[in-house]
Design a protein around this motif. Structure first.
Motif, PDB file in Angstrom:
ATOM      1  N   ASN A  91      59.382  35.711  17.374  1.00  0.00           N
ATOM      2  CA  ASN A  91      60.347  36.538  18.107  1.00  0.00           C
ATOM      3  C   ASN A  91      60.295  37.997  17.691  1.00  0.00           C
ATOM      4  OD1 ASN A  91      61.301  34.179  19.343  1.00  0.00           O
ATOM      5  ND2 ASN A  91      62.694  33.804  17.644  1.00  0.00           N
ATOM      6  N   ARG A  92      60.695  38.861  18.607  1.00  0.00           N
ATOM      7  CA  ARG A  92      60.821  40.285  18.315  1.00  0.00           C
ATOM      8  C   ARG A  92      61.874  40.475  17.227  1.00  0.00           C
ATOM      9  NH1 ARG A  92      61.281  44.775  22.960  1.00  0.00           N
ATOM     10  NH2 ARG A  92      59.047  44.432  22.851  1.00  0.00           N
ATOM     11  N   LYS A  93      61.577  41.340  16.257  1.00  0.00           N
ATOM     12  CA  LYS A  93      62.523  41.624  15.172  1.00  0.00           C
ATOM     13  C   LYS A  93      63.210  42.959  15.453  1.00  0.00           C
ATOM     14  CE  LYS A  93      60.233  38.321  12.913  1.00  0.00           C
ATOM     15  NZ  LYS A  93      59.212  37.770  13.779  1.00  0.00           N
ATOM     16  N   THR A  94      64.451  43.070  15.014  1.00  0.00           N
ATOM     17  CA  THR A  94      65.163  44.334  15.124  1.00  0.00           C
ATOM     18  C   THR A  94      65.289  44.958  13.739  1.00  0.00           C
ATOM     19  OG1 THR A  94      67.356  43.380  14.758  1.00  0.00           O
ATOM     20  CG2 THR A  94      66.550  43.442  17.056  1.00  0.00           C
ATOM     21  N   LYS A  95      65.604  46.225  13.717  1.00  0.00           N
ATOM     22  CA  LYS A  95      65.822  46.931  12.450  1.00  0.00           C
ATOM     23  C   LYS A  95      66.912  46.230  11.651  1.00  0.00           C
ATOM     24  CE  LYS A  95      67.603  51.363  10.881  1.00  0.00           C
ATOM     25  NZ  LYS A  95      68.100  52.664  11.333  1.00  0.00           N
ATOM     26  N   GLU A  96      67.983  45.850  12.310  1.00  0.00           N
ATOM     27  CA  GLU A  96      69.108  45.204  11.641  1.00  0.00           C
ATOM     28  C   GLU A  96      68.696  43.859  11.042  1.00  0.00           C
ATOM     29  OE1 GLU A  96      69.248  46.519  14.784  1.00  0.00           O
ATOM     30  OE2 GLU A  96      70.300  48.340  14.170  1.00  0.00           O
ATOM     31  N   GLU A  97      67.912  43.091  11.768  1.00  0.00           N
ATOM     32  CA  GLU A  97      67.462  41.788  11.260  1.00  0.00           C
ATOM     33  C   GLU A  97      66.567  41.958  10.028  1.00  0.00           C
ATOM     34  OE1 GLU A  97      67.292  38.978  15.216  1.00  0.00           O
ATOM     35  OE2 GLU A  97      65.652  40.396  14.881  1.00  0.00           O
ATOM     36  N   ILE A  98      65.706  42.960  10.055  1.00  0.00           N
ATOM     37  CA  ILE A  98      64.833  43.215   8.909  1.00  0.00           C
ATOM     38  C   ILE A  98      65.664  43.635   7.706  1.00  0.00           C
ATOM     39  CG2 ILE A  98      62.957  44.662   8.011  1.00  0.00           C
ATOM     40  CD1 ILE A  98      61.950  44.771  10.988  1.00  0.00           C
ATOM     41  N   GLN A  99      66.650  44.484   7.925  1.00  0.00           N
ATOM     42  CA  GLN A  99      67.528  44.915   6.836  1.00  0.00           C
ATOM     43  C   GLN A  99      68.312  43.725   6.275  1.00  0.00           C
ATOM     44  OE1 GLN A  99      69.440  48.081   9.057  1.00  0.00           O
ATOM     45  NE2 GLN A  99      68.404  49.607   7.798  1.00  0.00           N
ATOM     46  N   GLN A 100      68.763  42.821   7.133  1.00  0.00           N
ATOM     47  CA  GLN A 100      69.467  41.624   6.668  1.00  0.00           C
ATOM     48  C   GLN A 100      68.544  40.747   5.833  1.00  0.00           C
ATOM     49  OE1 GLN A 100      70.962  39.866  10.272  1.00  0.00           O
ATOM     50  NE2 GLN A 100      72.665  41.298  10.441  1.00  0.00           N
ATOM     51  N   PHE A 101      67.302  40.608   6.276  1.00  0.00           N
ATOM     52  CA  PHE A 101      66.330  39.838   5.501  1.00  0.00           C
ATOM     53  C   PHE A 101      66.148  40.444   4.117  1.00  0.00           C
ATOM     54  CE2 PHE A 101      61.755  39.961   4.276  1.00  0.00           C
ATOM     55  CZ  PHE A 101      61.686  38.682   3.738  1.00  0.00           C
ATOM     56  N   ILE A 102      65.945  41.747   4.052  1.00  0.00           N
ATOM     57  CA  ILE A 102      65.745  42.427   2.767  1.00  0.00           C
ATOM     58  C   ILE A 102      66.948  42.239   1.859  1.00  0.00           C
ATOM     59  CG2 ILE A 102      65.441  44.682   1.669  1.00  0.00           C
ATOM     60  CD1 ILE A 102      63.700  45.440   4.133  1.00  0.00           C
ATOM     61  N   ALA A 103      68.145  42.265   2.429  1.00  0.00           N
ATOM     62  CA  ALA A 103      69.371  42.102   1.647  1.00  0.00           C
ATOM     63  C   ALA A 103      69.454  40.725   0.991  1.00  0.00           C
ATOM     64  CB  ALA A 103      70.597  42.356   2.516  1.00  0.00           C
ATOM     65  N   THR A 104      68.773  39.730   1.536  1.00  0.00           N
ATOM     66  CA  THR A 104      68.819  38.375   0.966  1.00  0.00           C
ATOM     67  C   THR A 104      67.888  38.211  -0.229  1.00  0.00           C
ATOM     68  OG1 THR A 104      67.056  37.451   2.360  1.00  0.00           O
ATOM     69  CG2 THR A 104      69.322  37.401   3.254  1.00  0.00           C
ATOM     70  N   LEU A 105      67.012  39.173  -0.447  1.00  0.00           N
ATOM     71  CA  LEU A 105      66.012  39.045  -1.527  1.00  0.00           C
ATOM     72  C   LEU A 105      66.607  39.318  -2.889  1.00  0.00           C
ATOM     73  CD1 LEU A 105      63.019  40.784   0.235  1.00  0.00           C
ATOM     74  CD2 LEU A 105      63.486  38.344   0.075  1.00  0.00           C
TER      75      LEU A 105
END
Length: 105
Positions: A91-105
């Motif tokens: 699926n297409r990723k959004t800036k917000e989704e990428i930032q949420q992913f990074i926040a989980t690391l």
């Protein structure tokens, strides 16, 4: 963002880096990848504690298979020699989704 040049480089970065490393799997022909590329510099700037590495899916198709990356764009994070997380889908990723992913690391 650094561009992965050899498979050996991937294994060195993923296993020996003392910093978090996020591999960004992409391809020039991928519309969803081109959609997100313009916001990547801002994401990278906001996360200077992480090394970002772009991986050309077509050049490293075997690596993608080994990592079960069947959709792009996708992100796989490593820390201390271990996979720390992944944001992998077709699926297409959004800036917000990428930032949420990074926040989980």
């Amino acid at each position: 963002m650094e561009l992965l040049s050899t498979i050996e480089e991937f294994y060195i970065m993923s296993k020996e880096s003392t910093r978090k490393v996020i591999f960004f799997f992409t391809a020039d022909w991928c519309g969803d990848c081109q959609f997100i590329k313009p916001v990547m510099p801002e994401i990278i700037e906001n996360h200077s504690e992480i090394d970002f590495v772009e991986v050309d899916r077509d050049k490293f198709i075997d690596l993608c298979g080994d990592l079960s990356i069947y959709g792009i764009p996708s992100f796989v994070a490593f820390e201390n020699g271990e996979e720390a997380g992944r944001f992998v889908s077709k699926n297409r990723k959004t800036k917000e989704e990428i930032q949420q992913f990074i926040a989980t690391l």
